[in-house]
Scaffold this motif. Structure first.
Motif, PDB file in Angstrom:
ATOM      1  N   ASN A  35     -55.798 115.900  63.400  1.00  0.00           N
ATOM      2  CA  ASN A  35     -55.395 116.869  62.381  1.00  0.00           C
ATOM      3  C   ASN A  35     -54.676 118.096  62.926  1.00  0.00           C
ATOM      4  N   PHE A 108     -56.184 123.292  49.304  1.00  0.00           N
ATOM      5  CA  PHE A 108     -56.906 122.033  49.431  1.00  0.00           C
ATOM      6  C   PHE A 108     -55.954 120.861  49.229  1.00  0.00           C
ATOM      7  N   ASN A 109     -56.165 119.810  50.033  1.00  0.00           N
ATOM      8  CA  ASN A 109     -55.367 118.598  49.880  1.00  0.00           C
ATOM      9  C   ASN A 109     -56.097 117.644  48.928  1.00  0.00           C
ATOM     10  N   LYS A 112     -59.757 116.833  49.052  1.00  0.00           N
ATOM     11  CA  LYS A 112     -60.611 117.992  48.728  1.00  0.00           C
ATOM     12  C   LYS A 112     -61.009 118.746  50.000  1.00  0.00           C
ATOM     13  N   LYS A 113     -60.144 118.632  51.021  1.00  0.00           N
ATOM     14  CA  LYS A 113     -60.386 119.338  52.277  1.00  0.00           C
ATOM     15  C   LYS A 113     -59.362 120.453  52.410  1.00  0.00           C
ATOM     16  N   HIS A 114     -59.740 121.460  53.138  1.00  0.00           N
ATOM     17  CA  HIS A 114     -58.907 122.623  53.383  1.00  0.00           C
ATOM     18  C   HIS A 114     -57.981 122.320  54.553  1.00  0.00           C
ATOM     19  N   GLN A 117     -54.207 117.590  56.446  1.00  0.00           N
ATOM     20  CA  GLN A 117     -54.973 116.358  56.603  1.00  0.00           C
ATOM     21  C   GLN A 117     -53.998 115.286  57.048  1.00  0.00           C
TER      22      GLN A 117
END
Length: 168
Positions: A35, A108-109, A112-114, A117
């Motif tokens: 990442n 957020f992607n 649902k992660k900051h 990604q």
């Protein structure tokens, strides 16, 4: 390295001649780093730009139920016009970079992660769209910034768009 026409443009410095996203920014495979967001540079901002917003999506992502539904990989807002690009590995480290990068906010992607990604794709041939919006104001966002909220907020404030398509 501004081009003669002076058009607003976005550049991924390490892209190969075929226009592929370098493997180190992928989520898997030989040479993949975990990442790590790619470096980006931009040129010739439209006059009056007060802030920039970036959205990155896989525009060939298949929905498990069938249709192609773009998949958001990265959302970045409140980029000051004095910043000429984002360095490699910027995602989730804006505090470390500090200075003019300090007010930049990541959203957020679709996982649902900051932050960034890295794409882990079932097959090759996908296109990753980087879209940079030059805006006539700095936008105010709550805590949960998503691509949808960005697109809603920028309506009527876009001075220009720079698009870059990288292949996976």
């Amino acid at each position: 390295m501004a081009n003669a026409s002076g058009e607003f443009r976005l550049v991924l410095p390490h892209m190969d001649r075929e226009g592929r996203l370098p493997r180190q920014y992928m989520g898997e495979g030989q040479g993949a780093k975990r990442n790590i967001s790619p470096p980006l540079e931009w040129y010739n901002l439209p006059e009056g730009t007060k802030s920039l917003a970036l959205t990155v999506q896989d525009i060939d992502a298949p929905d498990p139920s069938g249709p192609i539904v773009p998949f958001t990989i990265w959302v970045v807002v409140n980029i000051p016009p004095t910043v000429k690009g984002l360095p490699e590995g910027f995602s989730l480290k804006e505090e470390e970079f500090g200075g003019e990068y300090a007010g930049i906010k990541e959203g957020f992607n679709d996982l649902k992660k900051h932050g960034w990604q890295a794409p882990k794709l079932p097959s090759h041939g996908h296109r990753i769209e980087f879209k940079l919006y030059a805006l006539d104001e700095e936008l105010k966002f709550g805590n949960k910034v998503t691509r949808e909220k960005v697109l809603e907020a920028i309506e009527g404030h876009v001075l220009g768009e720079a698009v870059l398509i990288a292949k996976f």
